[in-house]
Design a protein around this motif. Structure first.
Motif, mmCIF file in Angstrom:
data_model
loop_
_atom_site.group_PDB
_atom_site.id
_atom_site.type_symbol
_atom_site.label_atom_id
_atom_site.label_comp_id
_atom_site.label_asym_id
_atom_site.label_seq_id
_atom_site.Cartn_x
_atom_site.Cartn_y
_atom_site.Cartn_z
ATOM 1 N N VAL A 1 1.003 -1.273 -0.057
ATOM 2 C CA VAL A 1 -0.112 0.081 0.039
ATOM 3 C C VAL A 1 0.931 1.363 0.008
ATOM 4 N N ASP A 2 2.053 1.061 0.415
ATOM 5 C CA ASP A 2 3.006 2.442 0.374
ATOM 6 C C ASP A 2 2.629 3.609 0.962
ATOM 7 N N PRO A 3 2.158 3.507 2.311
ATOM 8 C CA PRO A 3 1.654 4.771 2.903
ATOM 9 C C PRO A 3 2.815 5.845 2.994
ATOM 10 N N ASP A 4 2.546 6.958 3.170
ATOM 11 C CA ASP A 4 3.497 7.862 3.675
ATOM 12 C C ASP A 4 3.422 8.316 5.047
ATOM 13 N N LEU A 5 2.227 7.961 5.719
ATOM 14 C CA LEU A 5 2.225 8.192 7.015
ATOM 15 C C LEU A 5 0.961 7.199 7.597
ATOM 16 N N LEU A 6 1.350 6.624 8.840
ATOM 17 C CA LEU A 6 0.221 5.753 9.570
ATOM 18 C C LEU A 6 -0.248 6.659 10.575
ATOM 19 N N VAL A 7 -1.484 6.924 10.885
ATOM 20 C CA VAL A 7 -2.176 7.497 11.675
ATOM 21 C C VAL A 7 -3.017 6.418 12.484
ATOM 22 N N ILE A 8 -2.851 6.217 13.578
ATOM 23 C CA ILE A 8 -3.499 5.397 14.501
ATOM 24 C C ILE A 8 -4.492 6.285 15.365
ATOM 25 N N MET A 9 -5.659 5.598 15.545
ATOM 26 C CA MET A 9 -6.658 6.358 16.514
ATOM 27 C C MET A 9 -6.569 5.754 17.931
ATOM 28 N N GLU A 10 -6.319 6.517 18.907
ATOM 29 C CA GLU A 10 -6.455 6.507 20.147
ATOM 30 C C GLU A 10 -5.529 5.518 20.947
ATOM 31 N N THR A 11 -5.580 4.292 20.938
ATOM 32 C CA THR A 11 -4.808 3.625 21.697
ATOM 33 C C THR A 11 -4.286 2.032 21.136
ATOM 34 N N GLU A 12 -4.610 2.107 20.083
ATOM 35 C CA GLU A 12 -4.406 0.671 19.267
ATOM 36 C C GLU A 12 -2.746 0.619 18.838
ATOM 37 N N LEU B 1 4.521 -1.114 14.454
ATOM 38 C CA LEU B 1 5.587 0.222 14.843
ATOM 39 C C LEU B 1 6.734 -0.225 14.370
ATOM 40 N N ALA B 2 7.160 -1.187 14.612
ATOM 41 C CA ALA B 2 8.639 -1.475 14.122
ATOM 42 C C ALA B 2 8.890 -1.739 12.768
ATOM 43 N N ALA B 3 8.015 -2.362 12.007
ATOM 44 C CA ALA B 3 8.102 -2.559 10.561
ATOM 45 C C ALA B 3 7.835 -1.077 10.064
ATOM 46 N N CYS B 4 7.014 -0.092 10.448
ATOM 47 C CA CYS B 4 6.905 1.317 10.198
ATOM 48 C C CYS B 4 8.230 1.900 9.947
ATOM 49 N N ARG B 5 8.960 1.948 10.914
ATOM 50 C CA ARG B 5 10.248 2.409 11.325
ATOM 51 C C ARG B 5 11.231 2.047 10.440
ATOM 52 N N GLU B 6 11.242 0.561 10.235
ATOM 53 C CA GLU B 6 12.382 0.008 9.372
ATOM 54 C C GLU B 6 12.016 0.278 7.787
ATOM 55 N N LEU B 7 10.794 0.549 7.485
ATOM 56 C CA LEU B 7 10.475 0.834 6.052
ATOM 57 C C LEU B 7 10.195 2.261 5.918
ATOM 58 N N GLY B 8 10.567 3.087 6.894
ATOM 59 C CA GLY B 8 10.701 4.834 6.558
ATOM 60 C C GLY B 8 9.171 5.228 6.814
ATOM 61 N N VAL B 9 8.386 4.491 7.374
ATOM 62 C CA VAL B 9 7.114 5.386 7.526
ATOM 63 C C VAL B 9 6.684 5.738 8.706
ATOM 64 N N PRO B 10 6.691 7.176 8.815
ATOM 65 C CA PRO B 10 6.516 7.622 10.155
ATOM 66 C C PRO B 10 4.995 7.239 10.748
ATOM 67 N N SER B 11 4.887 7.145 12.087
ATOM 68 C CA SER B 11 3.452 6.714 12.750
ATOM 69 C C SER B 11 3.138 7.619 13.608
ATOM 70 N N LEU B 12 2.086 7.909 13.688
ATOM 71 C CA LEU B 12 1.180 8.995 14.616
ATOM 72 C C LEU B 12 0.026 8.640 15.325
ATOM 73 N N LEU B 13 0.185 8.601 16.388
ATOM 74 C CA LEU B 13 -0.892 8.224 17.460
ATOM 75 C C LEU B 13 -1.808 9.369 17.762
ATOM 76 N N VAL B 14 -2.973 9.488 17.044
ATOM 77 C CA VAL B 14 -3.905 10.600 17.195
ATOM 78 C C VAL B 14 -5.292 10.292 18.267
ATOM 79 N N ASN B 15 -5.518 11.410 19.022
ATOM 80 C CA ASN B 15 -6.543 11.235 19.969
ATOM 81 C C ASN B 15 -6.278 10.494 20.967
#
Length: 426
Positions: A120-131, A137-151
């Motif tokens: 899917v080649d995302p530019d950013l992962l946005v996670i809702m609340e507490t998931e 998270l480790a795969a996102c970091r290794e593949l250069g995809v920033p991750s953001l926990l919102v709300n």
């Protein structure tokens, strides 16, 4: 420690699949799209920024919907929305159709997550609340995809659970790029578990930014007029009940009937949280000797009907608007409560049980404002309801207080979008 986690997760996969098979006995959709759970999705190519937004189930999706709608309004943004549950998936498809790419979230296995991200080649992962999932998270970091926990929220109870594995939790949080948290107390709990302070920003609760359109208000007004028999009957809505709560609610209704509040004065609209419980709750209503009408039938409950069973999906906002008094479920059993904000925006007086650890800050605001009454069981609940039924000024005051709390806490959506924009900048 992560190796141990992966081993345990792999061992759990057969149990997870058996659970899906068991559920499929009643609904074959539980087995549909199973390859998605292992990251086998169609490859996506896009000319614009691709945001992956994860909402675990219905509640998180509805909370994220204002954010999703604002992002969809942008010309340079394409969205991938994932969920874990069948009900969440159905709600996403119903609300957004083909405006987004929708898949099930892959299981938190290194191979499945990496496969999904590469496709899917995302530019950013946005996670809702507490998931929070360690391998994701480790795969996102290794593949250069920033991750953001919102709300983001973290109750004291959840924090204690994470603290039992301090090294594992700190390692997981180190892979998270940033967190936009609801309250300062949430940020402090994340910091105590190992999330760096410069990774957090207090943005508030985006669920307060919910909008109720004119068409929905009109539909609710019509429904309320029909159900209330032209204003002669009040509607007591009990939303998102779990196993063990329906019995308490029906016991309360029995007490109200004995107190002289008959079906011509008060209709109970009972909405179980999960659709697989609809039939069981219908049987329970009949066992208790109450007359029943189903929302799925579409008919207006006659004045002599005791209970309207909310056995449809995607109508919660509408039903809040058609009600006079709202009790939020998940609070009389060890679930932790559900979202009070939607009925607050409708200016409805609120009731709940005492188990509110999932909504500590919101419930505190509402209690202090006089908008939310917390009851311990059927006796307390019957007393509180009788007072609200018999005193219109009490209902109106509670509703006004709830709406004031909702309006005073708006603005989190714009702040959260600002955080997203800062992470998408090259």
């Amino acid at each position: 420690m992560r190796l141990v986690y992966c081993l345990v997760y792999y061992l759990c996969i057969p149990l997870i699949l058996l659970r899906q098979l068991w559920r499929a006995r009643f609904d074959r959709r539980h087995l549909a799209r199973l390859p998605e759970r292992f990251g086998f999705v169609r490859p996506l190519t896009g000319e614009h920024q691709q945001l992956w937004i994860h909402t675990v189930s219905v509640g998180e999706f509805l909370g994220a919907l204002p954010l999703i709608q604002r992002l969809l309004a942008r010309e340079n943004c394409e969205l991938i929305v994932t969920s874990m549950t069948l009900t969440g998936s159905e709600r996403i498809r119903h609300a957004l159709g083909d405006r987004v790419q929708h898949f099930y979230m892959p299981y938190d296995l290194p191979g499945a997550v990496r496969r999904f991200i590469r496709r899917v080649d995302p530019d950013l992962l946005v996670i809702m609340e507490t998931e929070l999932w360690p391998n994701t998270l480790a795969a996102c970091r290794e593949l250069g995809v920033p991750s953001l926990l919102v709300n983001a929220r973290l109750s004291e109870r959840s924090a204690r659970g994470y603290a039992r594995l301090p090294g594992f939790t700190a390692e997981m949080l180190s892979d998270l790029s940033r967190a936009a948290v609801q309250q300062r107390a949430d940020a402090e709990r994340f910091h105590a578990l190992g999330l760096a302070q410069d990774k957090t920003q207090v943005t508030g609760n985006i669920k307060f930014d919910i909008e109720i359109g004119g068409e929905l208000r009109s539909q609710a007004a019509v429904l309320k007029s029909q159900w209330s028999v032209g204003g002669r009957r009040l509607i007591w809505m009990v939303a998102s009940t779990h196993a063990g709560e329906d019995e308490i609610i029906l016991e309360t209704l029995t007490k109200l009937r004995r107190a002289g509040i008959d079906a011509g004065r008060l209709l109970l609209a009972l909405v179980p949280r999960h659709p697989e419980r609809f039939e069981r709750v219908a049987a329970l209503i009949a066992e208790r000797g109450f007359t029943l009408e189903r929302r799925s039938g579409g008919a207006t409950p006659p004045p002599g009907v005791d209970v309207l069973l909310g056995d449809t999906m995607g109508e919660m906002k509408l039903l809040f608007g058609a009600s006079d008094i709202v009790f939020m479920g998940g609070s009389l059993v060890d679930v932790g409560g559900h979202n009070f904000i939607e009925p607050a925006v409708w200016a409805r007086p609120l009731l709940s049980g005492p188990v509110l650890h999932n909504f500590t800050e919101v419930s505190k605001l509402l209690i202090e404002a006089g908008a939310l009454q917390v009851v311990q069981g059927s006796e307390d609940l019957a007393t509180a309801l009788q007072a609200l039924v018999e005193d219109e000024s009490l209902r109106l005051a509670g509703g006004r207080a709830a709406l004031q709390v909702a309006e005073a806490n708006r603005g989190a959506l714009d702040r959260t979008l600002g955080v997203i924009d800062s992470m998408l900048q090259p």
